[in-house]
Design an enzyme around this catalytic site. Structure first.
Site, short mmCIF file in Angstrom:
data_model
loop_
_atom_site.label_atom_id
_atom_site.label_comp_id
_atom_site.label_asym_id
_atom_site.label_seq_id
_atom_site.Cartn_x
_atom_site.Cartn_y
_atom_site.Cartn_z
N GLN A 165 -5.63 -3.46 -5.53
CA GLN A 165 -7.00 -3.29 -6.02
C GLN A 165 -7.03 -2.77 -7.46
OE1 GLN A 165 -10.06 -1.90 -3.04
NE2 GLN A 165 -8.26 -1.31 -1.87
N ASP A 201 -7.24 10.36 -6.44
CA ASP A 201 -7.73 9.16 -5.75
C ASP A 201 -7.72 7.97 -6.71
OD1 ASP A 201 -8.79 7.62 -3.74
OD2 ASP A 201 -10.83 8.39 -3.92
N GLU A 202 -7.67 6.76 -6.16
CA GLU A 202 -7.71 5.51 -6.96
C GLU A 202 -6.67 5.54 -8.08
OE1 GLU A 202 -9.32 3.19 -5.79
OE2 GLU A 202 -11.20 3.84 -4.89
N LYS A 233 -9.01 6.04 3.43
CA LYS A 233 -8.28 6.89 2.49
C LYS A 233 -9.02 8.20 2.19
CE LYS A 233 -10.00 4.65 -1.76
NZ LYS A 233 -10.75 5.79 -2.30
N THR A 234 -10.37 8.15 2.12
CA THR A 234 -11.11 9.39 1.83
C THR A 234 -10.95 10.37 2.97
OG1 THR A 234 -12.73 8.09 0.57
CG2 THR A 234 -13.36 10.32 1.18
N ARG A 291 -14.91 -6.33 0.50
CA ARG A 291 -16.17 -5.56 0.51
C ARG A 291 -16.99 -5.90 1.74
NH1 ARG A 291 -14.33 -1.92 -1.52
NH2 ARG A 291 -12.46 -3.19 -1.36
#
Length: 894
Positions: free
Chosen positions: A282, A245-246, A44-45, A639
């Site tokens: 998430q 973001d997020e 995503k980044t 993770r």
């Protein structure tokens, strides 16, 4: 339009040529609203930074027209670094920052419109608690009943939901006026009125001190944009492209802020293009006010919105992703998404069931040592994650005993240490003399004879004259009845602060120079250097580090100011402590699952996978909280890049009691074929199964169990029970002269011996030995007679061990570890004792009516056949929807 000369213009092929089709589509999309549903590890980044570069290179936008918002300083720095590589040095001048940093910039520039001077202080949690304590003392509030932390939590909820203090006061305590003296709360039992009054007074004093707290940074920016049309128009014209973001972690205030900046509801119809990136799977910060509906309802909130899903994972193996997909699939109401990877199947997940928390920790330490020695895995490539901070204790002990290096993330932060807080308080007081909280903190630090009485004299004068605390010190000669010695000390403090303020005002003095001057002239450094306390030596090092941090800030910041330095210290988050990607700290990382969000490690240990631990006990009867816990499990699983371990303990100490823990339902939700169990059942569980089924032939003490059944390959009565030789985690707990488990006592870590006999006798204790440090003595053997037997020969009666006389711990998830007795011993058992009620999930269907001892009448809305751990979901009307472990629930079918 002429482009910025510092901008590197990229071709479309350069920006999307190496992306997968959904990524490329997201980068090139042209439209007012875009939701990028980015699964864990889906890049995503990369997509976000490429989209910014695309807007600049192909869309003709100016860098100043872009606002990119992240949640942590670390994420902002990473995005800025990637953008610099893509589009050149112009990236360093763009607004790429956290929500809070962006709001600080807006408020510093335009906050005067709502009464905020540009030099306002930003209070951290400790400052806020100190302010609430001062208010509580003035209003005669019992801080044991209403703790400052609880009050602040409620105030934070109000602010996250944009509930104004004036409205709350009007609703709950209309007779109170902020700042009035001598007020006493009429009914201290009326919590809502008390919270409203403290909220109003808290905001009043923040305003008087020209200060804000962390939540105010968002809420007051929204207030500014709504209150001043000119300011709102300026930022709406400035930011034509907003990227967040997020997005799943945004609360209501942040959601409204984005809409206000974008001009979604503005009458002129000029709306910025909004791109939000996030993953509803998430969303794990509901306890901080995050609202999952912000991302779930994006398409309804922003007309003509487009959603693009990113499902290809570049981080983990397919086995790890299959586990994550299987777990999260049990959540309802989510957008369908299934992560996949081209990296291959990878190693199976490794599972381990320990007897207790100490053995779990010791086994993990042993596995880390093995991975490092045999497979060459760097310590920094391994992380241990847990649901609650309290779980770290046994893990730390095991790592220390094994001589393994580790770092604990989320402990006492550097800026929260007492000596650092004292130094920062001086700096804050220099920048903002109206900051009463910090000024009062340093009045007698280091000790200079200005105690509580002197503080009260100054505070009383300041309050009576409606001036700041330091303003009263400046008018010292006008305060009557000040003892001569106190007056002299106050003059000394006044002169000190005046000298420091003059030093800081000199443009030639940089932040590091000012820090050095404060440490020297205040006496903070000298006091610690003279101290014989060995801890003060490390505090001196911490103060030295503060000066180094200031010097580093100067190197990285053109025209660095003291106010700017203080701003960076105020906006540091836990995750900012972590080493950067690729940096080898040489240490294993320990952290909570909430802290782990956004991080990745080649090897991850997910610990405490038990009902009541993870998922947390609070979630066991609340469907929405359970859904959040499952998202947290999804975050934890994803993770891991190469290897994932899942571990649990059969017994865990909670509140001084040793409780029997059932396996987490999340383990049930992972397909069994994905987990390679090194030990599927703990020794105590096999022992119980043996007791319930009988031990077989008299000549076979263990009913045919093999050596591996206790994890260590040895027997009772003179040789090791468990695996102490393998794990060796410290103090030993002895069963009949043999070591048990991981070499640490059951539950609490205290040394205890199980060498004497555990007999029978009508439910009375057969021995005074204890499980853990706080549980009561328990009898082992039969309940109504039978010979007293000792561990080392036979077990007494086979009526066993487990559930009969245990007392409920308040949830359906755990049981106190006590023996099951037959006969008369059950007569005195506590009401609500946990035992298998014999109910079968096959006998229940959706629509069936039941009655519950606590919740009353209810209707079954879902059944889940999980064998012995089957669950039914029941709607109890006003009592809500509850998930019940069928075999333990106090219910009756109607």
């Amino acid at each position: 339009m002429q482009q910025d000369p510092d901008l590197i213009v990229r071709s479309a092929d350069e920006l999307v040529g190496d992306l997968n089709p959904p990524q490329a589509e997201a980068v090139q999309y042209r439209g007012p609203a875009l939701l990028i549903g980015a699964g864990a590890g889906s890049g995503k980044t990369r997509v976000l930074t490429r989209r910014i570069a695309y807007i600049l290179s192909q869309g003709g936008a100016w860098p100043s027209q872009i606002l990119a918002i992240t949640f942590t300083n670390k994420a902002a720095a990473e995005m800025r670094e990637r953008l610099s590589a893509l589009i050149g040095p112009v990236a360093q001048r763009m607004w790429v920052s956290t929500f809070h940093s962006a709001c600080v910039r807006i408020l510093r520039r335009d906050g005067k419109a709502i009464g905020l001077d540009s030099g306002f202080s930003i209070y951290d949690t400790a400052d806020c608690e100190r302010l609430v304590k001062l208010i509580a003392a003035d209003l005669n509030i019992d801080v044991k009943r209403y703790t400052p932390r609880a009050i602040l939590s409620r105030i934070s909820d109000y602010k996250n939901n944009l509930e104004d203090w004036r409205t709350k006061l009007r609703e709950q305590a209309p007779d109170y006026r902020p700042g009035q003296r001598g007020y006493r709360i009429g009914n201290p039992g009326n919590a809502e009125a008390l919270y409203a009054i403290v909220y109003a007074e808290y905001q009043h004093r923040l305003a008087a001190a020209n200060a804000v707290d962390f939540d105010d940074l968002i809420g007051r920016t929204v207030e500014l944009l709504r209150a001043d049309p000119n300011v709102a128009a300026y930022y709406r014209h400035k930011f034509r492209f907003i990227l967040v973001d997020e997005y799943q972690d945004t609360n209501h205030a942040q959601y409204v802020l984005v809409r206000e900046l974008a001009g979604v509801d503005s009458p002129d119809g000029q709306q910025a293009w909004i791109t939000v990136v996030g993953d509803s799977d998430q969303s794990i910060y509901a306890f901080r006010g995050a609202d999952i509906r912000n991302i779930q309802d994006f398409e309804q909130d922003f007309p003509n919105a487009k959603t693009i899903m990113l499902e290809q994972n570049y981080r983990s193996t397919q086995t790890i992703l299959d586990a994550a997909n299987a777990v999260i699939a049990n959540n309802e109401g989510r957008k369908p998404k299934k992560l996949w990877t081209a990296l291959g199947k990878g190693a199976p997940i490794t599972g381990y069931a320990a007897d207790n928390a100490q053995q779990e920790a010791a086994w993990i330490a042993g596995e880390i040592a093995r991975l490092h020695a045999e497979e060459g895995t760097a310590y920094s490539d391994m992380a241990i994650m847990y649901r609650a901070n309290a779980q770290s204790r046994s893990l730390e002990e095991a790592l220390i005993n094994a001589g393994l290096p580790y770092q604990l993330v989320g402990g006492t932060r550097f800026y929260e240490r007492r000596e650092i807080k004292d130094a920062i308080a001086y700096l804050q007081a220099i920048v903002n003399s109206a900051d009463d909280v910090n000024m009062r903190r340093i009045l007698n630090v280091p000790k200079r004879g200005l105690g509580a009485r002197a503080e009260a004299i100054v505070a009383g004068y300041a309050e009576a004259n409606a001036i700041p605390f330091y303003g009263a010190i400046e008018r010292l000669d006008q305060i009557g009845d000040v003892p001569t010695r106190t007056a002299n000390q106050l003059r000394g403090f006044r002169d000190l602060m005046a000298g420091l303020r003059a030093f800081a005002a000199d443009p030639a003095n940089k932040p590091s120079d000012i820090v050095a001057e404060v440490l020297s002239k205040s006496g903070l450094l000298d006091e610690m250097k003279r101290s014989e306390d060995p801890q003060d030596a490390s505090r001196v090092e911490n103060l030295s580090q503060l000066q180094s941090v200031a010097a580093e800030f100067e190197q990285n910041t053109p025209d660095a100011t003291l106010a700017g330095f203080l701003e960076t210290t105020a906006l540091v988050a836990d995750s900012d402590q972590l080493p950067s990607e690729g940096e080898d700290s040489g240490k294993v990382t320990l952290m909570t699952l909430h802290t782990a969000k956004g991080l990745e490690y080649p090897v991850v240990f997910l610990t405490g996978m038990e009902q009541g631990t993870f998922p947390h006990s609070r979630a066991m009867e609340d469907a929405s909280e359970l859904a959040e816990e499952r998202r947290l499990a999804y975050v934890g699983i994803t993770r891991a890049k190469r290897r994932l371990y899942v571990t649990r303990a059969a017994v865990r100490a909670q509140w001084g009691q040793a409780n029997e823990m059932m396996p987490s339902q999340f383990l049930d939700e992972i397909p069994d074929g994905l987990i390679d169990w090194k030990r599927r059942e703990a020794g105590v569980e096999r022992m119980r199964a043996g007791w319930q089924g009988g031990f077989g032939d008299d000549d076979d003490e263990f009913g045919g169990w093999g050596d591996d059944d206790f994890g260590g390959g040895t027997t009772f009565g003179g040789s090791a029970y468990g695996s102490s030789s393998s794990y060796g985690s410290g103090s030993r707990s002895s069963f009949g002269g043999s070591s048990y488990g991981s070499g640490s006592s059951y539950g609490s870590g205290s040394r205890s011996s199980y060498g004497s006999s555990y007999g029978s006798g009508s439910g009375s204790p057969g021995s005074s030995r204890r499980f853990g440090s706080g549980s009561s003595s328990r009898s082992y053997g039969s309940g109504s007679g039978g010979g007293s037997r000792s561990y080392g020969s036979r077990y007494g009666s086979s009526s066993g061990y487990g559930s009969g006389s245990s007392s409920r711990s308040g949830k359906v998830t755990t049981r106190r570890v006590t023996p099951k007795s037959s006969g008369s011993s059950t007569g005195g058992q506590a009401s609500g004792a946990v035992k298998d009620n014999g109910l079968n999930v096959a006998d229940f269907a959706v629509g069936d009516r039941i009655t519950h001892d606590t919740y009353g009448l209810g209707k079954v809305v879902e059944t889940q056949d999980k064998g012995r751990n089957s669950v039914i979901t029941v709607d109890f009307g006003s009592a809500g929807v509850k998930r019940l472990m069928l075999r333990l629930a106090p219910i009756e079918k109607l």
